[in-house]
Write a protein that holds these residues in place. Structure first.
Motif, PDB file in Angstrom:
ATOM      1  N   GLN A 229       0.831  -1.202   0.000  1.00  0.00           N
ATOM      2  CA  GLN A 229       0.000   0.000   0.000  1.00  0.00           C
ATOM      3  C   GLN A 229       0.865   1.252   0.000  1.00  0.00           C
ATOM      4  O   GLN A 229       0.570   2.226  -0.712  1.00  0.00           O
ATOM      5  N   LEU A 230       1.925   1.230   0.778  1.00  0.00           N
ATOM      6  CA  LEU A 230       2.847   2.373   0.770  1.00  0.00           C
ATOM      7  C   LEU A 230       3.514   2.532  -0.594  1.00  0.00           C
ATOM      8  O   LEU A 230       3.746   3.658  -1.053  1.00  0.00           O
ATOM      9  N   MET A 231       3.813   1.419  -1.228  1.00  0.00           N
ATOM     10  CA  MET A 231       4.435   1.484  -2.550  1.00  0.00           C
ATOM     11  C   MET A 231       3.504   2.141  -3.564  1.00  0.00           C
ATOM     12  O   MET A 231       3.927   3.013  -4.345  1.00  0.00           O
ATOM     13  N   PHE A 232       2.229   1.755  -3.563  1.00  0.00           N
ATOM     14  CA  PHE A 232       1.287   2.337  -4.513  1.00  0.00           C
ATOM     15  C   PHE A 232       1.088   3.834  -4.268  1.00  0.00           C
ATOM     16  O   PHE A 232       0.834   4.586  -5.214  1.00  0.00           O
ATOM     17  N   ASN A 233       1.200   4.257  -3.017  1.00  0.00           N
ATOM     18  CA  ASN A 233       0.994   5.669  -2.697  1.00  0.00           C
ATOM     19  C   ASN A 233       2.255   6.513  -2.832  1.00  0.00           C
ATOM     20  O   ASN A 233       2.188   7.736  -2.728  1.00  0.00           O
ATOM     21  N   HIS A 234       3.379   5.884  -3.039  1.00  0.00           N
ATOM     22  CA  HIS A 234       4.647   6.619  -3.112  1.00  0.00           C
ATOM     23  C   HIS A 234       4.674   7.478  -4.376  1.00  0.00           C
ATOM     24  O   HIS A 234       4.315   7.011  -5.466  1.00  0.00           O
ATOM     25  N   PRO A 235       5.091   8.734  -4.282  1.00  0.00           N
ATOM     26  CA  PRO A 235       5.091   9.612  -5.474  1.00  0.00           C
ATOM     27  C   PRO A 235       6.019   9.138  -6.581  1.00  0.00           C
ATOM     28  O   PRO A 235       5.794   9.475  -7.752  1.00  0.00           O
ATOM     29  N   ALA A 236       7.064   8.379  -6.255  1.00  0.00           N
ATOM     30  CA  ALA A 236       8.003   7.929  -7.284  1.00  0.00           C
ATOM     31  C   ALA A 236       7.539   6.661  -7.979  1.00  0.00           C
ATOM     32  O   ALA A 236       8.143   6.260  -8.981  1.00  0.00           O
ATOM     33  N   PHE A 237       6.492   6.013  -7.476  1.00  0.00           N
ATOM     34  CA  PHE A 237       6.057   4.758  -8.077  1.00  0.00           C
ATOM     35  C   PHE A 237       5.544   4.969  -9.504  1.00  0.00           C
ATOM     36  O   PHE A 237       5.853   4.197 -10.413  1.00  0.00           O
ATOM     37  N   THR A 238       4.768   6.020  -9.693  1.00  0.00           N
ATOM     38  CA  THR A 238       4.271   6.322 -11.038  1.00  0.00           C
ATOM     39  C   THR A 238       5.417   6.589 -11.999  1.00  0.00           C
ATOM     40  O   THR A 238       5.425   6.104 -13.140  1.00  0.00           O
ATOM     41  N   GLN A 239       6.407   7.355 -11.538  1.00  0.00           N
ATOM     42  CA  GLN A 239       7.559   7.665 -12.377  1.00  0.00           C
ATOM     43  C   GLN A 239       8.321   6.396 -12.748  1.00  0.00           C
ATOM     44  O   GLN A 239       8.763   6.232 -13.898  1.00  0.00           O
ATOM     45  N   LEU A 240       8.473   5.480 -11.794  1.00  0.00           N
ATOM     46  CA  LEU A 240       9.172   4.225 -12.069  1.00  0.00           C
ATOM     47  C   LEU A 240       8.413   3.387 -13.093  1.00  0.00           C
ATOM     48  O   LEU A 240       9.023   2.792 -13.995  1.00  0.00           O
ATOM     49  N   CYS A 241       7.098   3.345 -12.976  1.00  0.00           N
ATOM     50  CA  CYS A 241       6.293   2.594 -13.953  1.00  0.00           C
ATOM     51  C   CYS A 241       6.431   3.184 -15.344  1.00  0.00           C
ATOM     52  O   CYS A 241       6.576   2.453 -16.341  1.00  0.00           O
ATOM     53  N   GLU A 242       6.395   4.518 -15.443  1.00  0.00           N
ATOM     54  CA  GLU A 242       6.535   5.167 -16.741  1.00  0.00           C
ATOM     55  C   GLU A 242       7.894   4.858 -17.349  1.00  0.00           C
ATOM     56  O   GLU A 242       8.010   4.559 -18.548  1.00  0.00           O
ATOM     57  N   GLN A 243       8.938   4.952 -16.537  1.00  0.00           N
ATOM     58  CA  GLN A 243      10.276   4.700 -17.061  1.00  0.00           C
ATOM     59  C   GLN A 243      10.428   3.252 -17.492  1.00  0.00           C
ATOM     60  O   GLN A 243      11.065   2.960 -18.510  1.00  0.00           O
ATOM     61  N   MET A 244       9.824   2.321 -16.740  1.00  0.00           N
ATOM     62  CA  MET A 244       9.915   0.914 -17.106  1.00  0.00           C
ATOM     63  C   MET A 244       9.239   0.653 -18.440  1.00  0.00           C
ATOM     64  O   MET A 244       9.745  -0.121 -19.261  1.00  0.00           O
ATOM     65  N   MET A 245       8.113   1.306 -18.695  1.00  0.00           N
ATOM     66  CA  MET A 245       7.425   1.115 -19.968  1.00  0.00           C
ATOM     67  C   MET A 245       8.231   1.677 -21.125  1.00  0.00           C
ATOM     68  O   MET A 245       8.249   1.117 -22.217  1.00  0.00           O
ATOM     69  N   ARG A 246       8.926   2.808 -20.908  1.00  0.00           N
ATOM     70  CA  ARG A 246       9.769   3.355 -21.969  1.00  0.00           C
ATOM     71  C   ARG A 246      10.973   2.453 -22.229  1.00  0.00           C
ATOM     72  O   ARG A 246      11.379   2.248 -23.363  1.00  0.00           O
ATOM     73  N   GLU A 247      11.550   1.897 -21.167  1.00  0.00           N
ATOM     74  CA  GLU A 247      12.735   1.072 -21.318  1.00  0.00           C
ATOM     75  C   GLU A 247      12.424  -0.310 -21.877  1.00  0.00           C
ATOM     76  O   GLU A 247      13.331  -1.005 -22.342  1.00  0.00           O
TER      77      GLU A 247
END
Length: 689
Positions: free
Chosen positions: A186-204
């Protein structure tokens, strides 16, 4: 004109960017695109000259509920994604690029906020925004204590590839308890950097090595990120395009991931692609572990030819099987629903020779796989039961009960282990709960087993335990328990009285498995009428007739009886009261020395001068495994036929089929004119010391 010039210059820059490390697309038989690096004599003019030859349409599969946004709570919401047709030249200039509808890829402010426009500038931005030195996920998992710590590290200085961050988070999550892992997610989903990490993973995903891509997908799935999110579906789509890049290690990871995922369009397509790749590369697989992982993934509906290939590959590798490989092979074959007796026999020998120290979970998996595959190996079952009986004191009673339930499903009766468990129940009845009480009654009644010197004490303990749960036991569980007592010729007053209440009977007749309930209620009424019940109660239950049992006439037995007795001396397919059926009936004198013709029976004045003979043609399933010990229902039927005045002769169908006619006649003659009755322990549970 300016637009055309801008488009030309943009394409020219893209062509220039390919000079250093160019990528071409090679079409493999699977139908997926595999990028291949080219290092020799790359010429832009050749690219332009071959432009027309490369023009082939590439149709992408449609996402199924692909886009997910994370809104105010911690819940995900799905939106649709439109797919487009991508031409090969676009794939060539922008390898493994995903095309999304920008309108539908917009997400709410609290979740994945940015539009995922996969334009050519993304690769440049990706290189510019991330550090060149990759982070080691093992080191990262040691330095961080929580999932949020990993995301904090990423937010401070993102590095390439992002897969290491997901792998590190999954490594950390594996060390946590279930409750702690739920909280950290739950903390991971709410973390502000989680969205950024998902976006970067999709680009990579388009450019990382195939193993990094698959490790990312594995970590994402194991972390519990919903399968219908944009991240998971994007990774699935990219893996589809790059499946031809998979080596043996990648095949193992991909098989593990697909085994853990729910069916959907992208998963089904990827599984189909995996089957084709495995079919092509099966003889190149070097590790037995990889082979077994692939076998567990391909599914029960895989082509028979592919299953046979996997079986042949496993047989070739038998000499390299470790103990763990032999144990895992049972589950692998059961998962793909392929019964290889030769392979199972060889693995059983290894397991029997190394049974001591085998963990409980592995024993359960082996027996469950044997049940699923309908594989019966008496030596294997006896080896497991002997081991548990020898080390009985180190096992929990709940664990032994699980093993006994599986043995009952397999029809295997181990007297030593069952006697030990029965004594333990008598000595420590406090461990009995409602579920275990019903299960124990079912196991012992089905296998027709009671210890010779403690039957009554055991039955009283079980009846007392059942009585204690009458205030909250379900109707079906109560029926199952009472029916088990009936099979064991024991009739506890309180459970039977509660079961015979009108409202409970009506509930059983309109809910659940009605045919099974009706059958068991008929067993109860029959036992109360025929058995030696300590109390008599008028029972007139308005029960529907049970479904008729299909008749399986045994022509060979009938022909042998005609040769031995002659016509007019026996009857076939006789229906008796209480819904009992016997295959053949004839009558003899009390000394069992002479068979009486049916026409002469009426001449005999006293029924005491006649012995009625019932022949039952019994299949192998009515006995315990590899023995002549009848199971519960057959034992009860023999008991009731004896009460009705019959002498019962059991004829084993599978043995009769193997005999020549003269041998069959000789066998029946020895059984009919024998003065020996069946052993009492085989018919009646109430044996005494």
């Amino acid at each position: 004109m300016n637009n055309r010039a801008g488009s030309f210059l943009w394409n020219l820059r893209q062509c220039s960017s390919l000079v250093l490390t160019s990528r071409t697309v090679r079409l493999y038989p699977v139908g997926f695109c595999r990028p291949k690096s080219v290092y020799s004599n790359w010429n832009p003019r050749n690219l332009l000259n071959n432009f027309d030859n490369r023009m082939q349409s590439y149709i992408r599969y449609r996402f199924q509920d692909a886009l997910i946004s994370k809104s105010g709570g911690n819940h995900f919401q799905t939106k649709g994604i439109s797919t487009q047709t991508v031409l090969p030249v676009y794939t060539l200039l922008c390898p493994r690029r995903l095309s999304f509808d920008s309108k539908q890829s917009h997400v709410s402010d609290n979740g994945l906020k940015k539009n995922f426009h996969h334009e050519a500038s993304n690769d440049y931005v990706l290189t510019k925004e991330t550090k060149s030195t990759p982070v080691n996920y093992r080191k990262l998992s040691q330095e961080c204590n929580s999932l949020s710590d990993v995301l904090d590290t990423f937010s401070k200085a993102p590095t390439f590839p992002s897969s290491n961050y997901f792998s590190a988070m999954w490594t950390i999550a594996k060390r946590m308890s279930v409750d702690q892992r739920r909280f950290e997610k739950q903390l991971m989903f709410n973390h502000p950097a989680f969205t950024q990490l998902c976006e970067q993973m999709m680009r990579e995903a388009k450019v990382v090595h195939c193993d990094h891509l698959l490790f990312s997908l594995h970590a994402v799935v194991k972390l519990g990120i919903p399968q219908n999110t944009l991240l998971v579906q994007t990774l699935l789509r990219v893996v589809q395009e790059r499946i031809n890049e998979c080596d043996e290690k990648c095949l193992s990871v991909l098989s593990t991931v697909l085994e853990a995922m729910e069916p959907c369009k992208n998963v089904d397509v990827l599984r189909a692609g995996l089957r084709i790749i495995v079919d092509q590369q099966i003889w190149k697989i070097e590790h037995v572990f990889t082979l077994q992982t692939v076998m567990k993934c391909i599914g029960k509906d895989a082509p028979i030819a592919l299953k046979k290939k996997l079986e042949m590959k496993a047989l070739r590798e038998l000499d390299r099987f470790s103990l763990l490989n032999s144990q895992r092979m049972f589950g692998a074959l059961a998962t793909m629903n392929h019964r290889s007796v030769t392979l199972l026999n060889e693995c059983s020998k290894v397991i029997i020779g190394n049974i001591h120290g085998c963990p409980f979970k592995i024993l359960i998996n082996i027996l469950q796989s044997c049940k699923d595959l309908q594989y019966r190996n008496l030596d294997l079952f006896k080896g497991i039961a002997d081991y548990v009986a020898t080390t009985f004191d180190i096992w929990k009673l709940k664990q032994v009960l699980f093993l006994l339930i599986l043995f009952e499903n397999l029809g295997f009766r181990h007297s030593g282990l069952m006697d030990l468990f029965m004594k333990k129940v008598v000595d420590e009845p406090g461990f009995l709960n409602m579920k275990s009480t019903v299960s124990i009654l079912h196991v012992y009644s089905s296998l027709n087993h009671l210890h010779e010197c403690q039957p009554q004490e055991f039955l009283e303990v079980m009846a007392s335990a059942l009585t204690g749960y009458l205030h909250h036991i379900s109707s079906e569980n109560l029926l199952n328990a009472v029916c088990s007592f009936c099979l064991m010729n024991h009739f506890p007053l309180a459970p039977i009285n509660q079961l015979l209440q009108k409202d409970i009977i009506n509930e059983l007749l309109i809910s659940g498995d009605m045919e099974r309930n009706i059958h068991k209620l008929h067993i109860l009424t029959t036992c109360l009428k025929l058995d030696d019940v300590p109390y008599r109660k008028a029972i007139d239950l308005p029960l529907p007739l049970p479904p008729s049992t299909p008749l399986h006439p045994n022509a060979k037995v009938a022909e042998a009886l005609r040769s031995l007795l002659g016509e007019g001396y026996f009857s076939e397919n006789v229906q008796l009261p209480h819904n009992y059926h016997i295959d053949f009936e004839f009558k003899m004198d009390t000394n069992r020395s002479q068979v009486l013709p049916l026409s002469d029976v009426d001449v005999v004045t006293s029924a005491s001068d006649i012995q009625r003979i019932a022949i039952l043609c019994v299949p192998r399933s009515n006995y315990c495994l590899d023995s002549n010990h009848p199971r519960g229902f057959l034992a009860m039927k023999m008991r009731h036929l004896k009460v009705m005045g019959f002498h019962v002769i059991l004829v084993n169908n599978w043995k009769m089929e193997k005999l020549e006619m003269k041998d069959a006649v000789a066998y029946l003659k020895s059984e009919i004119y024998s003065s020996e009755d069946p052993p009492a322990s085989d018919v009646n549970f109430q044996s005494t010391c």
